[in-house]
Design a protein around this motif. Structure first.
Motif, PDB file in Angstrom:
ATOM      1  N   ASP A  62       0.992  -0.888  -0.106  1.00 34.26           N
ATOM      2  CA  ASP A  62       0.100  -0.312  -0.141  1.00 34.26           C
ATOM      3  C   ASP A  62       0.544   1.394   0.005  1.00 34.26           C
ATOM      4  OD1 ASP A  62      -2.480  -2.193   0.289  1.00 34.26           O
ATOM      5  OD2 ASP A  62      -2.645  -1.590   1.954  1.00 34.26           O
ATOM      6  N   GLY A  63       0.409   2.550  -1.334  1.00 33.36           N
ATOM      7  CA  GLY A  63       1.199   3.209  -0.627  1.00 33.36           C
ATOM      8  C   GLY A  63       2.861   3.633  -1.462  1.00 33.36           C
ATOM      9  N   LEU A  64       3.186   2.342  -2.270  1.00 29.86           N
ATOM     10  CA  LEU A  64       4.595   1.776  -2.802  1.00 29.86           C
ATOM     11  C   LEU A  64       4.652   2.977  -3.384  1.00 29.86           C
ATOM     12  CD1 LEU A  64       7.011   0.419  -3.029  1.00 29.86           C
ATOM     13  CD2 LEU A  64       5.698  -1.180  -4.517  1.00 29.86           C
ATOM     14  N   THR A  65       5.470   3.885  -3.452  1.00 28.99           N
ATOM     15  CA  THR A  65       6.027   5.013  -4.653  1.00 28.99           C
ATOM     16  C   THR A  65       7.573   4.919  -5.446  1.00 28.99           C
ATOM     17  OG1 THR A  65       7.740   6.516  -2.758  1.00 28.99           O
ATOM     18  CG2 THR A  65       5.085   6.837  -2.710  1.00 28.99           C
ATOM     19  N   PRO A  83       9.515   0.079 -11.889  1.00 30.41           N
ATOM     20  CA  PRO A  83       8.109   0.596 -11.482  1.00 30.41           C
ATOM     21  C   PRO A  83       7.031   0.969 -12.634  1.00 30.41           C
ATOM     22  CG  PRO A  83       9.925   2.410 -11.750  1.00 30.41           C
ATOM     23  CD  PRO A  83      11.036   0.940 -12.374  1.00 30.41           C
ATOM     24  N   LEU A  84       6.241  -0.239 -11.677  1.00 32.44           N
ATOM     25  CA  LEU A  84       5.012  -0.183 -12.845  1.00 32.44           C
ATOM     26  C   LEU A  84       3.408   0.580 -12.064  1.00 32.44           C
ATOM     27  CD1 LEU A  84       5.205  -4.325 -13.965  1.00 32.44           C
ATOM     28  CD2 LEU A  84       6.277  -2.210 -15.432  1.00 32.44           C
ATOM     29  N   LEU A  85       3.556   0.700 -13.340  1.00 30.57           N
ATOM     30  CA  LEU A  85       1.523   2.078 -12.878  1.00 30.57           C
ATOM     31  C   LEU A  85       1.251   1.904 -13.969  1.00 30.57           C
ATOM     32  CD1 LEU A  85       0.330   3.876 -11.336  1.00 30.57           C
ATOM     33  CD2 LEU A  85       1.817   5.749 -11.475  1.00 30.57           C
ATOM     34  N   ARG A  86      -0.181   1.204 -13.997  1.00 27.91           N
ATOM     35  CA  ARG A  86      -0.972   1.006 -14.987  1.00 27.91           C
ATOM     36  C   ARG A  86      -2.331   1.745 -14.998  1.00 27.91           C
ATOM     37  NH1 ARG A  86       0.491  -3.679 -12.975  1.00 27.91           N
ATOM     38  NH2 ARG A  86       1.985  -5.238 -14.515  1.00 27.91           N
ATOM     39  N   GLY A  87      -3.131   2.228 -16.186  1.00 24.60           N
ATOM     40  CA  GLY A  87      -4.105   3.390 -15.945  1.00 24.60           C
ATOM     41  C   GLY A  87      -4.993   3.323 -17.043  1.00 24.60           C
ATOM     42  N   GLY A  88      -6.243   4.338 -17.402  1.00 21.50           N
ATOM     43  CA  GLY A  88      -6.419   3.544 -18.444  1.00 21.50           C
ATOM     44  C   GLY A  88      -6.127   5.956 -19.295  1.00 21.50           C
ATOM     45  N   GLY A 221      -0.688   8.437  -7.934  1.00 18.22           N
ATOM     46  CA  GLY A 221      -1.062   7.388  -7.054  1.00 18.22           C
ATOM     47  C   GLY A 221      -0.416   6.755  -7.493  1.00 18.22           C
ATOM     48  N   PRO A 222      -0.334   6.049  -6.177  1.00 12.27           N
ATOM     49  CA  PRO A 222       1.082   4.693  -6.414  1.00 12.27           C
ATOM     50  C   PRO A 222       1.203   3.892  -7.060  1.00 12.27           C
ATOM     51  CG  PRO A 222      -0.266   4.297  -4.740  1.00 12.27           C
ATOM     52  CD  PRO A 222      -1.534   5.256  -5.123  1.00 12.27           C
ATOM     53  N   LEU A 223       2.532   2.785  -7.274  1.00 10.61           N
ATOM     54  CA  LEU A 223       2.704   2.570  -7.810  1.00 10.61           C
ATOM     55  C   LEU A 223       2.244   0.498  -7.790  1.00 10.61           C
ATOM     56  CD1 LEU A 223       6.598   2.398  -8.095  1.00 10.61           C
ATOM     57  CD2 LEU A 223       4.678   2.998  -9.284  1.00 10.61           C
ATOM     58  N   ASP A 224       1.192   0.792  -8.569  1.00 10.10           N
ATOM     59  CA  ASP A 224       0.799  -0.903  -8.811  1.00 10.10           C
ATOM     60  C   ASP A 224       1.734  -2.507  -8.687  1.00 10.10           C
ATOM     61  OD1 ASP A 224      -1.313  -0.235  -9.894  1.00 10.10           O
ATOM     62  OD2 ASP A 224      -0.578   0.125 -11.031  1.00 10.10           O
ATOM     63  N   GLU A 225       2.721  -1.842  -8.810  1.00 10.23           N
ATOM     64  CA  GLU A 225       4.065  -3.231  -8.563  1.00 10.23           C
ATOM     65  C   GLU A 225       5.423  -2.733  -9.000  1.00 10.23           C
ATOM     66  OE1 GLU A 225       3.963  -6.241 -12.381  1.00 10.23           O
ATOM     67  OE2 GLU A 225       2.339  -6.318  -9.855  1.00 10.23           O
ATOM     68  N   ALA A 226       6.195  -2.460  -8.439  1.00  8.21           N
ATOM     69  CA  ALA A 226       8.122  -2.770  -8.909  1.00  8.21           C
ATOM     70  C   ALA A 226       8.403  -4.373  -8.999  1.00  8.21           C
ATOM     71  CB  ALA A 226       8.990  -2.001  -7.751  1.00  8.21           C
ATOM     72  N   VAL A 227       9.570  -4.639  -9.885  1.00  3.99           N
ATOM     73  CA  VAL A 227      10.057  -5.223 -10.395  1.00  3.99           C
ATOM     74  C   VAL A 227      11.627  -4.732 -10.435  1.00  3.99           C
ATOM     75  CG1 VAL A 227      10.092  -7.505 -11.537  1.00  3.99           C
ATOM     76  CG2 VAL A 227       8.034  -6.243 -11.649  1.00  3.99           C
ATOM     77  N   PHE A 228      12.430  -5.945  -9.872  1.00  7.37           N
ATOM     78  CA  PHE A 228      13.624  -6.258  -9.259  1.00  7.37           C
ATOM     79  C   PHE A 228      14.101  -7.716 -10.140  1.00  7.37           C
ATOM     80  CE2 PHE A 228      11.664  -3.650  -6.071  1.00  7.37           C
ATOM     81  CZ  PHE A 228      12.240  -2.633  -6.047  1.00  7.37           C
ATOM     82  N   LYS A 229      15.468  -7.315 -10.572  1.00 10.33           N
ATOM     83  CA  LYS A 229      15.903  -8.053 -11.514  1.00 10.33           C
ATOM     84  C   LYS A 229      17.040  -8.345 -10.202  1.00 10.33           C
ATOM     85  CE  LYS A 229      15.117  -9.264 -15.359  1.00 10.33           C
ATOM     86  NZ  LYS A 229      14.857 -10.209 -16.011  1.00 10.33           N
ATOM     87  N   LEU A 230      17.122 -10.099 -10.360  1.00  8.21           N
ATOM     88  CA  LEU A 230      18.466 -10.394  -9.488  1.00  8.21           C
ATOM     89  C   LEU A 230      19.096 -11.544  -9.894  1.00  8.21           C
ATOM     90  CD1 LEU A 230      16.059 -10.968  -6.502  1.00  8.21           C
ATOM     91  CD2 LEU A 230      17.858  -9.059  -6.433  1.00  8.21           C
ATOM     92  N   GLY A 231      20.202 -11.947 -10.256  1.00  4.41           N
ATOM     93  CA  GLY A 231      21.121 -13.256 -10.166  1.00  4.41           C
ATOM     94  C   GLY A 231      20.711 -14.155  -9.981  1.00  4.41           C
ATOM     95  N   SER A 232      19.654 -14.945  -8.821  1.00  6.82           N
ATOM     96  CA  SER A 232      19.533 -15.454  -8.582  1.00  6.82           C
ATOM     97  C   SER A 232      18.301 -15.817  -7.559  1.00  6.82           C
ATOM     98  CB  SER A 232      21.219 -17.002  -7.715  1.00  6.82           C
ATOM     99  OG  SER A 232      21.343 -16.475  -6.957  1.00  6.82           O
ATOM    100  N   ARG A 245      11.315  -4.492   5.933  1.00  4.87           N
ATOM    101  CA  ARG A 245      11.821  -2.993   7.151  1.00  4.87           C
ATOM    102  C   ARG A 245      10.884  -1.731   6.296  1.00  4.87           C
ATOM    103  NH1 ARG A 245      16.016  -6.166   6.985  1.00  4.87           N
ATOM    104  NH2 ARG A 245      17.437  -4.286   5.098  1.00  4.87           N
ATOM    105  N   LEU A 246      11.409  -1.343   4.750  1.00  2.81           N
ATOM    106  CA  LEU A 246      11.117  -0.254   4.524  1.00  2.81           C
ATOM    107  C   LEU A 246       9.482   0.182   4.552  1.00  2.81           C
ATOM    108  CD1 LEU A 246      12.120   2.648   3.015  1.00  2.81           C
ATOM    109  CD2 LEU A 246      11.873   1.133   0.539  1.00  2.81           C
ATOM    110  N   LEU A 247       8.283  -0.957   4.143  1.00  4.12           N
ATOM    111  CA  LEU A 247       7.123  -0.911   3.007  1.00  4.12           C
ATOM    112  C   LEU A 247       6.092  -1.040   4.560  1.00  4.12           C
ATOM    113  CD1 LEU A 247       7.575  -2.167  -0.124  1.00  4.12           C
ATOM    114  CD2 LEU A 247       7.568   0.351   0.619  1.00  4.12           C
ATOM    115  N   GLY A 248       6.837  -2.294   5.597  1.00  7.07           N
ATOM    116  CA  GLY A 248       6.424  -2.178   6.423  1.00  7.07           C
ATOM    117  C   GLY A 248       4.760  -3.748   5.898  1.00  7.07           C
ATOM    118  N   ASP A 249       4.104  -3.845   6.658  1.00  2.03           N
ATOM    119  CA  ASP A 249       3.280  -4.558   6.666  1.00  2.03           C
ATOM    120  C   ASP A 249       1.870  -4.897   6.023  1.00  2.03           C
ATOM    121  OD1 ASP A 249       4.461  -7.211   7.817  1.00  2.03           O
ATOM    122  OD2 ASP A 249       3.120  -6.848   9.885  1.00  2.03           O
ATOM    123  N   ALA A 250       1.563  -3.889   5.738  1.00  2.00           N
ATOM    124  CA  ALA A 250      -0.056  -2.900   5.010  1.00  2.00           C
ATOM    125  C   ALA A 250       0.476  -2.990   3.186  1.00  2.00           C
ATOM    126  CB  ALA A 250       0.236  -1.556   5.309  1.00  2.00           C
ATOM    127  N   GLY A 251      -0.663  -4.425   2.966  1.00  3.40           N
ATOM    128  CA  GLY A 251      -0.618  -4.543   1.895  1.00  3.40           C
ATOM    129  C   GLY A 251       0.598  -4.840   1.164  1.00  3.40           C
TER     130      GLY A 251
END
Length: 408
Positions: A62-65, A83-88, A221-232, A245-251
């Motif tokens: 919730d509220g991811l920026t 970071p991804l944000l979808r809309g019309g 508004g806030p992001l729908d999601e953020a995708v991170f690329k990792l090596g493994s 730690r940064l975002l907490g448990d809300a959503g």
């Protein structure tokens, strides 16, 4: 007579046995070198898979920026982020791809419009990463496009409106209050995008999806999601802890999608494991076969050994003679194996993973490297030493009188 010189004379005098040992050594060295080359090729392919495909970790809260996503992108192990944000939106003066069925009477035309997706890196989208979607004209969207009014549109939408790279289209907000002109920098094709036969809202048709850099769209508004690329997959644990730690448990939701990574890496690992098993099998079989040949040779030369012992020759020199004979045969076999590896590496490479029309990675190639040749030489010479040392232990138990008086 020096036992090294005696070993050379023995090899010349027993040409048949020498050729036999050379042939066995050559086969062993070629197979060992092939195993090492295959292991190296698969290791390079796996490293390439980690760089190009990696593992996608998706963070939702919730509220991811965008600022929070940028902060998480600095977590060790993260290679790229999106970071991804979808809309019309509305696409005035342009047509939308529609289904083949007629519009129902109760449909709402005001909902007609493309689905707008704001992002940072279009190549990180799963469809593009797995090859289902690809840019067929122009280029993808990259982090360098941040703040620029550019778009990436589908091939079907471009053909319907006569658009191509370099053209400009206008996008407005759903309420029509915001308006902007955007340059088409790329056209993509989705192999799985099909126009449905039944009626579907145009915004729900994949061909009407438009990508643009985050921050240049009529989206709030806030992001729908953020995708991170990792090596493994193992590197996702650190990112998960940092995101919690940064975002907490809300959503909060943390998903790891390593399917594309596993689909590419697991076959490579199986081939690499097979190559390792092949090396061990060849090393063991080669040692046994050569050991048997040396044992038979020693048995046939008991009279010669007894005569040398009776003349005062040291037993360790007799063992050394057989070792020198084996090494003298192994060295040219290694040279011939290197030539064979150089000649066959290219043709054999075409049968390795990656040489298919739908391969995501560059094809695996066999390359003869000094390290591979060194490993083959070390293992080949080790086989030669073991194959002569073990049968040579019998020489240490020989006594001249028992040999020369033996009537068997």
């Amino acid at each position: 007579m020096n036992f090294v010189k005696r070993a050379g004379l023995s090899l010349v005098a027993r040409k048949g046995k020498t050729v036999l040992m050379l042939g066995v050594f050559l086969v062993v060295c070629v197979l060992l070198l092939g195993g090492f080359l295959l292991q190296g090729a698969m290791a390079r392919q796996e490293a390439a898979a980690q760089r190009l495909i990696g593992v996608d970790a998706t963070v939702r809260a919730d509220g991811l920026t965008a600022a929070q996503a940028e902060r998480l992108a600095r977590t060790p192990g993260v290679q790229r982020h999106n970071p991804l944000l979808r809309g019309g939106a509305r696409l005035p003066d342009r047509r939308l791809v529609e289904s083949g069925a007629p519009r129902p009477p109760d449909s709402r035309p005001q909902r007609d419009g493309p689905r707008l997706v704001g992002l940072r890196d279009s190549e990180m989208l799963l469809d593009f990463a797995t090859g289902h979607s690809k840019v067929v004209d122009g280029r993808p969207l990259t982090p360098r496009d941040t703040g620029r009014k550019v778009v990436l549109i589908s091939e079907q939408l471009a053909e319907l409106n006569g658009l191509s790279t370099g053209d400009r289209l206008t996008l407005t907000s759903p309420d029509g209050k915001q308006r902007g002109a955007y340059d088409v920098v790329g056209v993509y094709r989705d192999d799985r995008a099909r126009i449905p036969d039944a009626w579907v809202e145009p915004s729900e048709i994949a061909a009407n999806q438009i990508y643009a850099p985050l921050g240049t769209l009529h989206l709030d508004g806030p992001l729908d999601e953020a995708v991170f690329k990792l090596g493994s997959p193992e590197q996702s644990e650190r990112l998960h802890a940092a995101a919690r730690r940064l975002l907490g448990d809300a959503g909060f939701r943390f998903d790891v999608n390593d399917k594309a990574y596993r689909d590419q890496v697991q076959p490579l690992r199986r081939v690499g494991a097979f190559a390792g098993a092949l090396v061990r099998l060849i090393a063991g079989a080669g040692t046994v076969i050569l050991g048997l040949i040396v044992s038979l040779t020693i048995r046939e030369r008991r009279d010669e050994l007894g005569m040398l012992l009776s003349l005062g020759e040291k037993k360790w020199k007799l063992v050394g003679q057989h070792t020198v004979e084996a090494v003298a045969v192994a060295l040219p076999a290694l040279a011939l194996a290197a030539l064979a590896g150089t000649a066959l590496a290219g043709p054999v490479s075409t049968y390795l993973p990656g040489h298919t029309a739908n391969a995501l990675l560059p094809p695996a190639e066999l390359h003869l490297r000094a390290a591979d040749l060194g490993r083959t030489a070390a293992l080949g010479l080790g086989i030669a030493l073991v194959a002569t040392a073990v049968p040579g232990l019998g020489i240490l138990r020989l006594h001249p009188r028992s040999i020369l008086t033996d009537t068997d």
